[in-house]
Motif scaffolding. Structure first.
Motif, PDB file in Angstrom:
ATOM      1  N   GLY A 117      60.064  41.495  70.550  1.00  0.00           N
ATOM      2  CA  GLY A 117      60.348  41.509  71.817  1.00  0.00           C
ATOM      3  C   GLY A 117      60.540  40.059  72.424  1.00  0.00           C
ATOM      4  O   GLY A 117      61.467  39.562  73.325  1.00  0.00           O
ATOM      5  N   ILE A 118      59.719  39.138  71.903  1.00  0.00           N
ATOM      6  CA  ILE A 118      59.922  37.532  72.213  1.00  0.00           C
ATOM      7  C   ILE A 118      60.912  37.130  71.349  1.00  0.00           C
ATOM      8  O   ILE A 118      61.826  36.246  71.778  1.00  0.00           O
ATOM      9  CB  ILE A 118      58.491  36.917  72.099  1.00  0.00           C
ATOM     10  CG1 ILE A 118      57.448  37.546  73.029  1.00  0.00           C
ATOM     11  CG2 ILE A 118      58.639  35.518  71.800  1.00  0.00           C
ATOM     12  CD1 ILE A 118      57.740  36.820  74.506  1.00  0.00           C
ATOM     13  N   LEU A 119      60.913  37.322  70.237  1.00  0.00           N
ATOM     14  CA  LEU A 119      61.849  36.725  69.087  1.00  0.00           C
ATOM     15  C   LEU A 119      63.327  37.402  69.161  1.00  0.00           C
ATOM     16  O   LEU A 119      64.120  36.420  68.912  1.00  0.00           O
ATOM     17  CB  LEU A 119      61.279  36.930  67.705  1.00  0.00           C
ATOM     18  CG  LEU A 119      60.230  36.447  67.222  1.00  0.00           C
ATOM     19  CD1 LEU A 119      59.617  36.627  65.872  1.00  0.00           C
ATOM     20  CD2 LEU A 119      60.313  34.830  67.266  1.00  0.00           C
ATOM     21  N   ALA A 157      57.307  33.061  58.652  1.00  0.00           N
ATOM     22  CA  ALA A 157      57.691  31.617  59.509  1.00  0.00           C
ATOM     23  C   ALA A 157      58.636  30.929  58.625  1.00  0.00           C
ATOM     24  O   ALA A 157      59.424  30.068  59.211  1.00  0.00           O
ATOM     25  CB  ALA A 157      56.526  30.989  59.672  1.00  0.00           C
ATOM     26  N   PHE A 158      58.985  31.052  57.280  1.00  0.00           N
ATOM     27  CA  PHE A 158      59.787  30.357  56.527  1.00  0.00           C
ATOM     28  C   PHE A 158      60.949  30.904  56.136  1.00  0.00           C
ATOM     29  O   PHE A 158      61.908  30.560  55.337  1.00  0.00           O
ATOM     30  CB  PHE A 158      59.059  29.920  55.194  1.00  0.00           C
ATOM     31  CG  PHE A 158      57.600  28.977  55.189  1.00  0.00           C
ATOM     32  CD1 PHE A 158      57.727  27.760  55.710  1.00  0.00           C
ATOM     33  CD2 PHE A 158      56.582  29.733  55.738  1.00  0.00           C
ATOM     34  CE1 PHE A 158      56.886  27.028  55.980  1.00  0.00           C
ATOM     35  CE2 PHE A 158      55.020  29.131  55.736  1.00  0.00           C
ATOM     36  CZ  PHE A 158      55.413  27.740  55.798  1.00  0.00           C
ATOM     37  N   ARG A 186      59.325  30.218  65.028  1.00  0.00           N
ATOM     38  CA  ARG A 186      58.692  30.339  63.727  1.00  0.00           C
ATOM     39  C   ARG A 186      57.269  30.254  64.020  1.00  0.00           C
ATOM     40  O   ARG A 186      56.384  30.987  63.390  1.00  0.00           O
ATOM     41  CB  ARG A 186      59.089  29.344  62.680  1.00  0.00           C
ATOM     42  CG  ARG A 186      60.595  29.319  62.385  1.00  0.00           C
ATOM     43  CD  ARG A 186      60.882  28.116  61.162  1.00  0.00           C
ATOM     44  NE  ARG A 186      62.236  27.979  60.942  1.00  0.00           N
ATOM     45  CZ  ARG A 186      62.847  29.204  60.086  1.00  0.00           C
ATOM     46  NH1 ARG A 186      62.146  29.899  59.284  1.00  0.00           N
ATOM     47  NH2 ARG A 186      64.112  28.772  60.012  1.00  0.00           N
ATOM     48  N   ALA A 187      56.767  29.501  65.000  1.00  0.00           N
ATOM     49  CA  ALA A 187      55.464  29.504  65.522  1.00  0.00           C
ATOM     50  C   ALA A 187      54.960  30.736  65.914  1.00  0.00           C
ATOM     51  O   ALA A 187      53.603  31.128  65.639  1.00  0.00           O
ATOM     52  CB  ALA A 187      55.321  28.539  66.583  1.00  0.00           C
ATOM     53  N   VAL A 188      55.587  31.950  66.300  1.00  0.00           N
ATOM     54  CA  VAL A 188      54.960  33.108  66.551  1.00  0.00           C
ATOM     55  C   VAL A 188      54.549  33.924  65.587  1.00  0.00           C
ATOM     56  O   VAL A 188      53.373  34.382  65.388  1.00  0.00           O
ATOM     57  CB  VAL A 188      56.298  33.917  67.073  1.00  0.00           C
ATOM     58  CG1 VAL A 188      55.769  35.399  67.255  1.00  0.00           C
ATOM     59  CG2 VAL A 188      56.930  33.234  68.465  1.00  0.00           C
ATOM     60  N   PHE A 189      55.185  33.601  64.323  1.00  0.00           N
ATOM     61  CA  PHE A 189      54.595  34.120  63.069  1.00  0.00           C
ATOM     62  C   PHE A 189      53.380  33.565  62.544  1.00  0.00           C
ATOM     63  O   PHE A 189      52.412  34.211  62.016  1.00  0.00           O
ATOM     64  CB  PHE A 189      55.843  34.100  61.962  1.00  0.00           C
ATOM     65  CG  PHE A 189      56.991  34.979  62.054  1.00  0.00           C
ATOM     66  CD1 PHE A 189      56.701  36.407  62.324  1.00  0.00           C
ATOM     67  CD2 PHE A 189      58.229  34.449  62.310  1.00  0.00           C
ATOM     68  CE1 PHE A 189      57.728  37.320  62.570  1.00  0.00           C
ATOM     69  CE2 PHE A 189      59.250  35.312  62.623  1.00  0.00           C
ATOM     70  CZ  PHE A 189      58.951  36.779  62.468  1.00  0.00           C
ATOM     71  N   VAL A 190      53.206  32.084  62.870  1.00  0.00           N
ATOM     72  CA  VAL A 190      51.959  31.301  62.277  1.00  0.00           C
ATOM     73  C   VAL A 190      51.112  31.816  63.162  1.00  0.00           C
ATOM     74  O   VAL A 190      49.928  32.178  62.667  1.00  0.00           O
ATOM     75  CB  VAL A 190      52.559  29.890  62.441  1.00  0.00           C
ATOM     76  CG1 VAL A 190      51.148  29.063  62.157  1.00  0.00           C
ATOM     77  CG2 VAL A 190      53.595  29.489  61.673  1.00  0.00           C
ATOM     78  N   VAL A 191      51.054  32.131  64.370  1.00  0.00           N
ATOM     79  CA  VAL A 191      49.952  32.536  65.221  1.00  0.00           C
ATOM     80  C   VAL A 191      49.535  33.855  64.670  1.00  0.00           C
ATOM     81  O   VAL A 191      48.404  34.133  64.584  1.00  0.00           O
ATOM     82  CB  VAL A 191      50.284  32.663  66.614  1.00  0.00           C
ATOM     83  CG1 VAL A 191      49.437  33.246  67.555  1.00  0.00           C
ATOM     84  CG2 VAL A 191      50.671  31.238  67.251  1.00  0.00           C
TER      85      VAL A 191
END
Length: 451
Positions: free
Chosen positions: A42-44, A105-106, A178-183
């Motif tokens: 929804g964010i991405l 994220a990559f 990509r920070a969304v996936f790291v979190v």
């Protein structure tokens, strides 16, 4: 004072202890990162369209593949939890989806991201299925639904903060998404705590004939309690084929089909909103910031529904809250399709998610209650899993429906999904709230021990 000797009612009639609360906190934290991953598209979605060069069709494709992974994860997690235990499979699933979320994220291409989302879906669905059975078995019957709702509520309270943070940082840099996936990958932290603090479900241990371990955990979780579980009937060890024969046998076939139908009416429509509504808003010509704001407002609305559920989910035998909330969510979906002003879009979307949060919370509690200890996780996994291909298919159909018929028809169709689910529960559903899990399935357990 003489220690109390109790039959196998487990936690029913006793207040929730500090150790039980610790267990629930770990499940909550694990589920928080589960929800971060569930909500991230929804964010991405808008960011991937603007900054990654993806189309709405490609966003739908990635979401579709993700739900196919959840189909496998639901089947796998439920089966493994019934075979190897709730604690072990919960932790393995949590570690697996955290690792793969980090790899997301990559991503350098749509296909790379699709493969990662598929694998993430396997681990995430497995953990979700196990957690709802785990909570059901570790809580008193008097507040079973309330604790399921609290798990969802507490983790959802963190979502507006996180999505607000994502809403702020994503527009800053074209790679910031990509920070969304790291979190999301930080789920390994509660997993480490879980290695030391989680306890196996005593109900599962008894089903495997491990009475002494079950007694030790019961004494640990309910201080001062003395009990002898050795007189309880051990649930026969059965193969998956026999579990399926029970789930779809004469006793459970009605409830299995009903819950599968209810899940198919809930999950595809819900994730069509969750993953694609913000992207569709941007596609209509609204700004990236408007799409991100819409996604954020959904995370603000959900906790409102979860708060209501903590007070109401144990009322009406679980059946009445389910029926009413299915109908209200259906009406909210249709209303969202009608409005055109941006502020009204925001308000109706937030209202939809408040009602949907309530509905999802009650459904989470309801599904595992309908099955006996020896098949609970497997059956819950099947219910969850079968709804996923339908969810995957709808993700692909949404852009086609919008292109051919427009947004209004899409949201009317989604509203009809919810209305159909409510009608089915009203006709065929049973009351489960406040009842002892063993008593609900006494006939089945007696049959099992005489085979």
């Amino acid at each position: 004072m003489q220690a109390e000797k109790v039959p196998c009612t487990y936690f029913d009639g006793y207040p929730v202890s500090k150790m039980q609360r610790r267990i629930f906190i770990i499940v909550i934290l694990g589920y928080l990162f589960d929800q971060i991953d569930n909500l991230n598209f929804g964010i991405l979605g808008p960011a991937l369209i603007k900054n990654f060069g993806a189309t709405v069709q490609q966003i739908a494709y990635i979401s579709s593949v993700y739900f196919l992974g959840m189909f496998i994860g639901g089947l796998l997690g439920g089966t493994l939890a019934d075979r190897f235990g709730r604690k072990k499979t919960f932790l393995y699933s949590l570690f697996a989806f955290s690792l793969i979320s980090f790899i997301n994220a990559f991503a350098t291409s749509v296909n790379f991201l699709a493969v990662c989302r598929f694998l993430t879906g396997i681990g995430l669905a497995s953990m979700t299925v196990i957690s709802i059975s785990y909570i059901a078995e570790m809580t008193p019957c008097e507040s079973r639904g309330r604790w399921q709702s609290l798990v969802l509520l507490v983790c959802s309270l963190g979502m507006p903060i996180l999505t607000g943070f994502f809403k702020f940082i994503i527009p800053i840099n074209h790679e910031a998404w990509r920070a969304v996936f790291v979190v999301g990958a930080l789920g390994f932290l509660p997993g480490i705590l879980g290695v030391f603090c989680l306890r196996e479900s005593p109900r599962w241990l008894v089903s495997k004939g491990r009475y002494k371990e079950a007694e030790e955990i019961m004494r640990e979780l309910v201080p001062g309690l003395t009990l002898d579980l050795s007189k309880e009937k051990e649930t026969p060890k059965i193969k998956l084929s026999l579990q399926l024969a029970e789930i779809f046998g004469s006793k459970y076939i009605k409830y299995s089909i009903l819950l599968i139908f209810a899940a198919i009416m809930f999950f595809p429509a819900t994730f069509a909103f969750l993953n694609l509504a913000p992207a569709l808003l941007v596609k209509k010509g609204f700004s990236l910031e408007a799409g991100l704001t819409l996604a954020w407002l959904g995370t603000v609305g959900s906790p409102i529904g979860f708060i209501l559920a903590t007070f109401l989910t144990d009322k009406g035998g679980r059946k009445i809250p389910l029926v009413v909330s299915y109908i209200i969510v259906g009406i909210c979906s249709m209303t969202y399709g009608y409005v055109g002003n941006l502020n009204l879009i925001y308000a109706s979307y937030m209202m939809f998610y408040a009602c949907q949060g309530f509905l999802g919370s009650v459904l989470f509690a309801y599904i595992p209650e309908n099955f006996s200890n020896r098949v609970r996780s497997t059956a819950s996994g099947i219910v969850w899993a079968i709804a996923r291909p339908a969810t995957s298919l709808l993700q692909l159909l949404v852009p086609i429906i919008v292109l051919k018929y427009g947004n209004l028809i899409l949201y009317i169709i989604l509203g009809c999904f919810y209305l159909a689910g409510g009608i089915a529960i009203a006709i065929f559903g049973r009351r489960t709230a406040g009842l002892n899990l063993e008593e609900l399935h006494r006939d089945t357990m007696k049959t099992a021990t005489t085979r």
